[in-house]
Design an enzyme around this catalytic site. Structure first.
Site, PDB file in Angstrom:
ATOM      1  N   GLU A 165      86.687 -64.423 -22.003  1.00  0.00           N
ATOM      2  CA  GLU A 165      85.949 -64.318 -20.732  1.00  0.00           C
ATOM      3  C   GLU A 165      86.843 -64.692 -19.562  1.00  0.00           C
ATOM      4  O   GLU A 165      87.581 -65.676 -19.636  1.00  0.00           O
ATOM      5  CB  GLU A 165      84.737 -65.258 -20.797  1.00  0.00           C
ATOM      6  CG  GLU A 165      83.533 -64.729 -20.101  1.00  0.00           C
ATOM      7  CD  GLU A 165      82.980 -63.483 -20.773  1.00  0.00           C
ATOM      8  OE1 GLU A 165      83.229 -62.377 -20.244  1.00  0.00           O
ATOM      9  OE2 GLU A 165      82.316 -63.595 -21.805  1.00  0.00           O
ATOM     10  N   THR A 193      89.370 -63.222 -18.690  1.00  0.00           N
ATOM     11  CA  THR A 193      90.761 -62.962 -19.066  1.00  0.00           C
ATOM     12  C   THR A 193      91.209 -61.582 -18.598  1.00  0.00           C
ATOM     13  O   THR A 193      92.403 -61.338 -18.466  1.00  0.00           O
ATOM     14  CB  THR A 193      90.935 -63.030 -20.598  1.00  0.00           C
ATOM     15  OG1 THR A 193      89.900 -62.249 -21.186  1.00  0.00           O
ATOM     16  CG2 THR A 193      90.845 -64.454 -21.104  1.00  0.00           C
ATOM     17  N   GLY A 208      71.547 -55.495 -14.873  1.00  0.00           N
ATOM     18  CA  GLY A 208      71.916 -56.725 -14.169  1.00  0.00           C
ATOM     19  C   GLY A 208      71.844 -57.970 -15.026  1.00  0.00           C
ATOM     20  O   GLY A 208      71.782 -59.073 -14.515  1.00  0.00           O
ATOM     21  N   GLY A 237      74.201 -58.717 -17.281  1.00  0.00           N
ATOM     22  CA  GLY A 237      75.541 -58.969 -17.803  1.00  0.00           C
ATOM     23  C   GLY A 237      75.800 -58.192 -19.088  1.00  0.00           C
ATOM     24  O   GLY A 237      76.736 -58.492 -19.820  1.00  0.00           O
ATOM     25  N   LEU A 238      74.966 -57.192 -19.371  1.00  0.00           N
ATOM     26  CA  LEU A 238      75.123 -56.419 -20.610  1.00  0.00           C
ATOM     27  C   LEU A 238      75.691 -55.032 -20.327  1.00  0.00           C
ATOM     28  O   LEU A 238      75.731 -54.178 -21.180  1.00  0.00           O
ATOM     29  CB  LEU A 238      73.784 -56.341 -21.352  1.00  0.00           C
ATOM     30  CG  LEU A 238      73.193 -57.723 -21.669  1.00  0.00           C
ATOM     31  CD1 LEU A 238      71.802 -57.589 -22.287  1.00  0.00           C
ATOM     32  CD2 LEU A 238      74.109 -58.513 -22.604  1.00  0.00           C
ATOM     33  N   SER A 290      74.903 -52.391 -18.112  1.00  0.00           N
ATOM     34  CA  SER A 290      74.160 -51.137 -17.947  1.00  0.00           C
ATOM     35  C   SER A 290      74.948 -50.184 -17.057  1.00  0.00           C
ATOM     36  O   SER A 290      74.839 -48.965 -17.195  1.00  0.00           O
ATOM     37  CB  SER A 290      72.779 -51.404 -17.349  1.00  0.00           C
ATOM     38  OG  SER A 290      72.876 -51.828 -15.997  1.00  0.00           O
ATOM     39  N   ASP A 310      84.278 -53.342 -19.797  1.00  0.00           N
ATOM     40  CA  ASP A 310      82.938 -52.804 -20.016  1.00  0.00           C
ATOM     41  C   ASP A 310      82.962 -51.325 -20.402  1.00  0.00           C
ATOM     42  O   ASP A 310      82.298 -50.891 -21.344  1.00  0.00           O
ATOM     43  CB  ASP A 310      82.085 -52.961 -18.751  1.00  0.00           C
ATOM     44  CG  ASP A 310      81.928 -54.412 -18.356  1.00  0.00           C
ATOM     45  OD1 ASP A 310      82.323 -55.295 -19.143  1.00  0.00           O
ATOM     46  OD2 ASP A 310      81.405 -54.657 -17.247  1.00  0.00           O
ATOM     47  N   TYR A 317      83.290 -65.483  -7.969  1.00  0.00           N
ATOM     48  CA  TYR A 317      84.170 -64.618  -8.775  1.00  0.00           C
ATOM     49  C   TYR A 317      85.479 -64.383  -8.018  1.00  0.00           C
ATOM     50  O   TYR A 317      86.574 -64.516  -8.576  1.00  0.00           O
ATOM     51  CB  TYR A 317      83.446 -63.288  -9.052  1.00  0.00           C
ATOM     52  CG  TYR A 317      84.234 -62.261  -9.837  1.00  0.00           C
ATOM     53  CD1 TYR A 317      84.334 -62.346 -11.225  1.00  0.00           C
ATOM     54  CD2 TYR A 317      84.852 -61.186  -9.200  1.00  0.00           C
ATOM     55  CE1 TYR A 317      85.042 -61.389 -11.947  1.00  0.00           C
ATOM     56  CE2 TYR A 317      85.555 -60.230  -9.909  1.00  0.00           C
ATOM     57  CZ  TYR A 317      85.646 -60.337 -11.286  1.00  0.00           C
ATOM     58  OH  TYR A 317      86.341 -59.384 -11.985  1.00  0.00           O
TER      59      TYR A 317
HETATM   60  P1  ADP Z   1      75.076 -54.741 -15.427  1.00  0.00           P
HETATM   61  O1  ADP Z   1      76.155 -53.733 -15.589  1.00  0.00           O
HETATM   62  O2  ADP Z   1      75.462 -56.082 -15.939  1.00  0.00           O
HETATM   63  O3  ADP Z   1      73.767 -54.312 -15.994  1.00  0.00           O
HETATM   64  P2  ADP Z   1      75.482 -54.106 -12.673  1.00  0.00           P
HETATM   65  O4  ADP Z   1      75.037 -54.751 -11.398  1.00  0.00           O
HETATM   66  O5  ADP Z   1      76.927 -53.884 -12.886  1.00  0.00           O
HETATM   67  O6  ADP Z   1      74.844 -54.948 -13.868  1.00  0.00           O
HETATM   68  O7  ADP Z   1      74.793 -52.685 -12.788  1.00  0.00           O
HETATM   69  C1  ADP Z   1      73.387 -52.581 -12.623  1.00  0.00           C
HETATM   70  C2  ADP Z   1      73.082 -51.411 -11.714  1.00  0.00           C
HETATM   71  O8  ADP Z   1      73.488 -50.185 -12.337  1.00  0.00           O
HETATM   72  C3  ADP Z   1      71.599 -51.228 -11.465  1.00  0.00           C
HETATM   73  O9  ADP Z   1      71.180 -52.026 -10.385  1.00  0.00           O
HETATM   74  C4  ADP Z   1      71.499 -49.752 -11.147  1.00  0.00           C
HETATM   75  O10 ADP Z   1      71.894 -49.487  -9.821  1.00  0.00           O
HETATM   76  C5  ADP Z   1      72.564 -49.151 -12.035  1.00  0.00           C
HETATM   77  N1  ADP Z   1      72.028 -48.659 -13.301  1.00  0.00           N
HETATM   78  C6  ADP Z   1      72.384 -49.035 -14.539  1.00  0.00           C
HETATM   79  N2  ADP Z   1      71.731 -48.309 -15.470  1.00  0.00           N
HETATM   80  C7  ADP Z   1      70.943 -47.447 -14.821  1.00  0.00           C
HETATM   81  C8  ADP Z   1      70.028 -46.409 -15.222  1.00  0.00           C
HETATM   82  N3  ADP Z   1      69.794 -46.132 -16.489  1.00  0.00           N
HETATM   83  N4  ADP Z   1      69.400 -45.722 -14.234  1.00  0.00           N
HETATM   84  C9  ADP Z   1      69.639 -45.983 -12.939  1.00  0.00           C
HETATM   85  N5  ADP Z   1      70.470 -46.939 -12.502  1.00  0.00           N
HETATM   86  C10 ADP Z   1      71.122 -47.665 -13.426  1.00  0.00           C
HETATM   87 MG    MG Z   2      78.047 -53.804 -14.633  1.00  0.00          MG
END
Ligand code: ADP
Ligand code: MG
Length: 383
Positions: free
Chosen positions: A30, A32, A121, A123-124, A126, A171, A223
């Site tokens: 982490e 790193t 949001g 930390g996984l 998305s 990621d 950060y």
């Molecule tokens: P994490 O990557 O940890 O989940 P991030 O802040 O980097 O958090 O990314 C989250 C953002 O990515 C969401 O607020 C949204 O804008 C976008 N997002 C992720 N997945 C989707 C999805 N399936 N549909 C629409 N927006 C998405």
């Molecule tokens: Mg992200």
């Protein structure tokens, strides 16, 4: 309704295919990645699905079924894609199309519909799942055959340059390159990678992800401070990056640093890289997978005390899980909220989970989301 059904309803034609890209958790390694160091994520069973079809008119249409984003179709002419546009969530997939085209790939228009089971949001990652699903769909739709590592690099460029989020390469690489039953060792300097066996179920183990559902507001600024502190440490030690400080030389390196804060940051990064190497050695040998438990817990202590990116909620997960008999636990991701991981015997999952739930309730924190994470496959075509 399947994603293909929704696609049909939205765009009035059949999708040409459906692609999936997973979220990830980082097992160890982490803070790193911006020090040219080592990371070791694995893919979650949670994925973002992209149903897609190509278009010949130079238009990109995007829709997401996620409840936390506006429900309308976003329509963007390809010619108008440029960093600095602010189309909300659509920046992630639009940024990928921009990055592919900017790299010279002949990507034209497309209709895309996304449906995701990766929590946003938390930390996984998305965001990487969304990017990689988009990139793989376009690579296949346009017959580009882009290799996985390069796909990850292009998705990272989308997130850095187009969305404007200064993330490392972990990621996107995890989402694009992980394989089931393995964690992915990634050297963030040369991007070399190795699949490390991590078959929890075969050993009667579970890895729980505990999403605290909190995100402390100051995380971005903190950060930036950590990054700057690491750079200052590397400069003071006269190395290109902290990755270049060998673990055996840590005491001598620390003695050369005057600033106590920089000293703590350096100690975390150097010991964390060593923990990644130790974890690989343990998982690659015949030794018991359980032996990595204390390494995870050590990593948490280092993030809490030296790097100072934990928070009361994450510490509570770790302390409670260990007290309830878990083999190891640590925060995962950038910190200041987000998720923790807990390695536990399968038989102890219920006890550990209920202990965490109770501890959160007594502390007056919102109930965490706890789920088991099976190391799953990376991005792939579904149909
Ligand atoms: P994490 O990557 O940890 O989940 P991030 O802040 O980097 O958090 O990314 C989250 C953002 O990515 C969401 O607020 C949204 O804008 C976008 N997002 C992720 N997945 C989707 C999805 N399936 N549909 C629409 N927006 C998405
Ligand atoms: Mg992200």
């Amino acid at each position: 309704m399947t994603v293909a059904d929704v696609f049909h309803e939205l765009y009035g034609r059949a999708a040409e295919g459906v692609w999936a890209a997973p979220g990830r958790v980082n097992l160890i390694g982490e803070h790193t990645d911006y020090n040219d160091g080592f990371v070791m994520p694995f893919a979650l069973p949670h994925t973002t699905l992209a149903a897609a079809g190509h278009r010949d008119d130079g238009v990109l249409r995007l829709h997401s079924g996620s409840p936390d984003v506006p429900g309308e179709v976003v329509e963007l002419p390809l010619a108008e894609l440029a960093p600095g546009r602010a189309d909300g969530w659509a920046d992630y997939p639009a940024g990928v199309v921009w990055a592919l085209r900017d790299a010279g790939y002949p990507v034209g228009g497309a209709d895309l519909h996304f449906a995701s089971t990766v929590p946003h949001g938390a930390g996984l990652s998305s965001s990487a799942a969304l990017e990689v699903a988009t990139a793989l769909a376009l690579s296949d739709l346009y017959g580009l055959g882009i290799e996985r590592g390069e796909l990850a690099v292009l998705c990272r460029r989308a997130e850095n340059a187009y969305v404007g989020a200064p993330t490392g390469i972990m990621d996107q690489t995890a989402s694009a390159c992980c394989t089931s039953g393995h964690a992915l060792f990634l050297d963030t300097r040369d991007l070399s990678q190795r699949q490390v066996p991590f078959d929890l179920a075969a050993h009667g183990l579970r890895l729980l992800v505990v999403d605290t559902r909190v995100k402390h507001a100051h995380s971005d600024g903190e950060y930036g401070k950590r990054r700057a502190g690491c750079e200052a440490g590397a400069a003071a030690l006269d190395v290109p990056a902290l990755r270049d400080v060998p673990y055996a030389e840590l005491p001598a390196a620390l003695a050369r640093l005057e600033d106590p804060e920089v000293r703590r940051l350096v100690r975390h990064v150097v010991t964390e890289n060593e923990r990644v190497e130790r974890t690989i050695a343990l998982l690659s040998s015949a030794s018991d997978v359980r032996a990595i438990g204390p390494v995870l817990t050590e990593g948490h202590a280092s993030l809490r005390d030296d790097f100072r990116v934990s928070c009361p909620e994450l510490d509570l997960v770790v302390d409670t899980a260990l007290a309830a008999g878990a083999l190891g636990a640590r925060m995962t991701g950038g910190g200041f909220g987000g998720s923790a991981i807990v390695l536990t015997e399968e038989a102890a999952v219920a006890t550990v989970t209920s202990s965490i739930d109770k501890a959160f309730a007594s502390a007056g924190y919102p109930a965490p989301r706890v789920f088991p994470a099976v190391p799953s496959q990376g991005a792939h075509r579904v149909s």
